[in-house]
Design a protein around this motif. Structure first.
Motif, PDB file in Angstrom:
ATOM      1  N   SER A 151      -0.587  16.027  -3.819  1.00  0.00           N
ATOM      2  CA  SER A 151      -1.224  15.244  -3.000  1.00  0.00           C
ATOM      3  C   SER A 151      -0.577  14.907  -1.521  1.00  0.00           C
ATOM      4  N   ALA A 195      -4.129   6.156  -4.262  1.00  0.00           N
ATOM      5  CA  ALA A 195      -5.536   5.350  -4.451  1.00  0.00           C
ATOM      6  C   ALA A 195      -5.571   4.016  -3.693  1.00  0.00           C
ATOM      7  N   LYS A 211     -14.741   5.630  -5.284  1.00  0.00           N
ATOM      8  CA  LYS A 211     -13.357   6.324  -5.001  1.00  0.00           C
ATOM      9  C   LYS A 211     -13.324   6.785  -3.572  1.00  0.00           C
ATOM     10  N   HIS A 232      -0.135  -0.153   5.153  1.00  0.00           N
ATOM     11  CA  HIS A 232       0.887   0.643   4.937  1.00  0.00           C
ATOM     12  C   HIS A 232       2.151  -0.157   5.454  1.00  0.00           C
ATOM     13  N   SER A 249     -10.402  10.793  -1.525  1.00  0.00           N
ATOM     14  CA  SER A 249     -10.366  12.038  -2.451  1.00  0.00           C
ATOM     15  C   SER A 249     -10.593  13.183  -1.633  1.00  0.00           C
ATOM     16  N   ARG A 250     -10.280  14.369  -2.563  1.00  0.00           N
ATOM     17  CA  ARG A 250     -10.032  15.761  -1.599  1.00  0.00           C
ATOM     18  C   ARG A 250     -10.972  16.659  -2.337  1.00  0.00           C
ATOM     19  N   LYS A 307       0.996  -1.207   0.150  1.00  0.00           N
ATOM     20  CA  LYS A 307      -0.170  -0.063   0.027  1.00  0.00           C
ATOM     21  C   LYS A 307       0.825   1.242  -0.070  1.00  0.00           C
ATOM     22  N   THR A 308       1.286   1.565  -1.148  1.00  0.00           N
ATOM     23  CA  THR A 308       1.887   2.823  -1.346  1.00  0.00           C
ATOM     24  C   THR A 308       1.122   3.987  -0.883  1.00  0.00           C
ATOM     25  N   HIS A 309       1.819   5.260  -0.559  1.00  0.00           N
ATOM     26  CA  HIS A 309       1.063   6.463  -0.131  1.00  0.00           C
ATOM     27  C   HIS A 309       0.629   7.305  -1.409  1.00  0.00           C
TER      28      HIS A 309
END
Ligand SMILES: Nc1ncnc2c1ncn2[C@@H]1O[C@H](COP(=O)(O)OS(=O)(=O)O)[C@@H](OP(=O)(O)O)[C@H]1O
Length: 431
Positions: free
Chosen positions: A180, A93, A283, A149, A286-287, A88-90
C-alpha cells in the motif's frame, strides 16, 4: 465463530499463520463470575470519575483500577469516554477511524486538537510538539480528541491532552502495508522512485534505499516504528525491541489491527464505553483493484526481514489483541457483535449510497467529495443517493466525507475567526 480447540491459533489467524496465546481462562461460569464482580467494582470505581479530588490526585486510577489484586482495566466503562488520543499510523485504515472520531466529536460537541494554520498533520515527520496544535497556547489541556498524523512524542502529547485520555492506535500486517505504501508514495519516496515496482524494490532494497535520505524514505522501511516515534533504521536487537514494545504498551491502552478491522471496532467501542452505532463506518481511502500490485512469495517473506522491527511490533500486538478479546468479551460475543456491526453498515450503505461499492474518482459527481490522490494509487470514493431527507443526508454525508475536507470543516467550525484551510468544505445542511 468457533473458539480454536486444542490449538494456539485463532481460526481467523490460522490462514495467516499468526500465533495467538492460548487463553488461560476459558468460557466458563468461573470466568463470568469474575467478570461480573469486576464489572460491579468497575461501576463503583468509575463513579469516582466525578470526584475532582481523585481526578487531580489519581489521574491514572481513572483509566485502570486494581482492587484486591483484580485488574478492571479492560472492562467497559460505565459512561462514554470523551477524551481520546488516536495515533494515526500511515496506510493502516487510520482515515476510516479518523472519520469515526470526527463524527463522535461533532455529535458530542467535543474539542479537537487540530493542526495549526494551513497544516493537515501535526508536524510529521518531525516529532510532535504541543505548539503544532491550533490554539494550544490559550487552550492548554482542554482538548478532547487528537487524531491527525504525527510522529508520536508522549511528553508533548501530554501537554495537550487531559490526564484521563485513552490512548490507542492501529497496526497493519507489514506485508500488505508495504504494498500500500509503495503505491501511495511511489513518486515521493526516493527508494520507491528508483525501483520499477514493489517486487523489484524488495528483491534488493539496499540498491534503492539510501540511509542519508532519512525522513524522505520512512515510507519504505519500518513505517509504523517511525510513526510511534522510534528510529526505523535501528539495529534489531532483542533488548531494544522489547524495550520499545514495553514503552508502547505503557503509553497505549489499546492497539487495534487493520487486518481485523471489525473486531477492532467492537473492542474500541467497549474500551471507550461507546455504542455500536458510534463505530459504524464506510471504508475510506481504499484503492481500485488495478492499482493493487501482486507480491511474490519471496517479496512477502522479505518484508518480514527488511521491516523486522515492524514485523515484531505487529506480531506482539496481534497476540495481545486476541488475548484481550478472550479476557473480555470472548470470541462468541465478539462474533455476534461483528455481525451486528456489518448488518448496520449494510443498512446504512443501502440508505446512503448510489453504488454498492466504492467508486473511481472520475465517477464521483460532487468533485468536492473526491478523496486526495497520491502516487500510483487510485483512491476510491462515493456518490450519495439523491433526494434524501435532511437528517439522513446529514448522517450519510459525514460517513463519506474524505479526511481533508472533514478536517477543514471542523477547523472552520472550531476556529471561525481563523483563515480557512485550503480544502474549505461545508457539511452544513438546510438552514
Ligand atoms: N475498514 C477497513 N478495513 C480494512 N482496510 C481498510 C479499511 N478502511 C481503509 N482500509 C485500507 O487502509 C488503507 C488506507 O489507510 P489510511 O487511511 O491509514 O491511509 S493514510 O495514511 O491516511 O493515507 C487502504 O489500504 P490499501 O487499499 O491497501 O492502500 C484502505 O483500503
Amino acid at each position: 465463530m468457533q473458539q480454536a480447540k486444542g490449538t494456539d491459533l485463532h481460526p481467523a489467524c490460522r490462514k495467516q499463520n499468526v500465533y495467538v496465546d492460548k487463553p488461560s481462562i476459558t468460557k466458563s461460569g468461573r470466568k463470568f463470575g469474575v467478570v461480573r464482580i469486576g464489572r460491579t467494582l468497575h461501576f463503583i470505581l468509575d463513579s469516582l470519575d466525578f470526584c475532582l479530588f481523585c481526578r487531580k490526585h489519581f489521574p491514572c486510577a481513572l483509566n485502570s483500577y486494581r482492587v484486591w489484586g483484580f485488574s478492571t482495566k479492560h472492562l467497559r466503562p460505565s459512561h462514554p469516554q470523551t477524551n481520546a488520543m488516536f495515533l494515526k499510523t500511515h496506510k493502516t485504515a487510520s482515515s476510516t477511524i479518523m472519520n469515526i472520531l470526527f463524527r463522535f466529536a461533532e455529535k458530542h460537541n467535543l474539542t479537537l486538537a487540530l493542526p495549526a494554520g494551513q497544516n493537515y498533520h501535526l508536524g510529521y515527520p518531525h516529532h510532535f510538539m504541543a505548539q503544532f496544535v491550533e490554539g494550544f497556547k490559550t487552550m492548554g489541556q482542554s482538548y478532547n480528541i487528537m487524531c491527525n498524523h504525527m510522529r508520536f512524542n508522549l511528553p508533548e502529547v501530554r501537554k495537550v491532552m487531559p490526564n484521563t485520555t485513552t490512548y490507542f492506535s492501529i497496526l497493519r500486517n507489514p506485508v500488505s502495508l508495504m504494498e500500500s505504501s509503495y503505491a501511495y508514495n511511489k513518486f515521493f519516496t526516493p527508494a520507491f522512485r528508483r525501483s520499477k515496482d514493489v517486487n523489484e524494490f524488495l528483491a534488493s532494497p539496499w540498491t534503492y534505499y539510501n540511509m542519508s535520505e532519512y525522513t524522505n524514505n520512512v515510507h519504505a522501511r519500518n513505517y509504523m516504528w517511525f510513526d510511534f516515534g522510534y528510529d526505523n533504521n535501528a539495529m534489531d536487537t532483542e533488548d531494544y525491541v522489547q524495550r520499545v514494545i514495553a514503552e508502547i504498551e505503557q503509553a497505549f491502552q489499546l492497539m487495534l489491527l487493520t487486518d481485523y478491522f471489525d473486531e477492532s471496532m467492537v473492542l474500541l467501542k467497549d474500551t471507550l464505553g461507546w455504542e455500536l452505532d458510534d463505530v459504524v463506518y464506510f471504508k475510506l481511502n481504499s484503492r481500485s483493484q488495478d492499482t493493487i500490485e501482486s507480491m511474490t512469495p519471496e517479496s512477502k517473506e522479505k518484508v518480514k526481514e527488511w521491516c523486522s522491527l515492524d514485523w515484531k511490533l505487529y506480531q506482539h500486538f496481534n497476540r495481545t489483541f486476541w488475548r484481550r478479546i478472550q479476557e473480555t468479551i470472548g470470541l462468541e460475543k465478539l462474533d455476534q457483535e461483528v455481525n451486528l456491526l456489518r448488518m448496520r453498515q449494510k443498512e446504512l450503505m443501502e440508505l446512503c449510497l448510489l453504488d454498492p461499492v466504492p467508486i473511481d474518482k472520475t465517477k464521483i459527481k460532487d468533485k468536492k467529495l473526491q478523496p486526495f490522490q497520491s502516487g500510483r494509487a487510485n483512491i476510491l470514493g462515493y456518490n450519495l443517493k439523491e433526494d434524501m431527507a435532511n437528517e439522513t443526508l446529514r448522517t450519510c454525508l459525514r460517513l463519506i466525507t474524505p479526511e481533508l475536507q472533514y478536517m477543514s470543516y471542523l477547523y472552520a467550525r472550531q476556529f471561525p475567526e481563523k483563515k480557512r484551510k485550503s480544502t474549505a468544505f461545508s457539511l452544513r445542511i438546510g438552514a
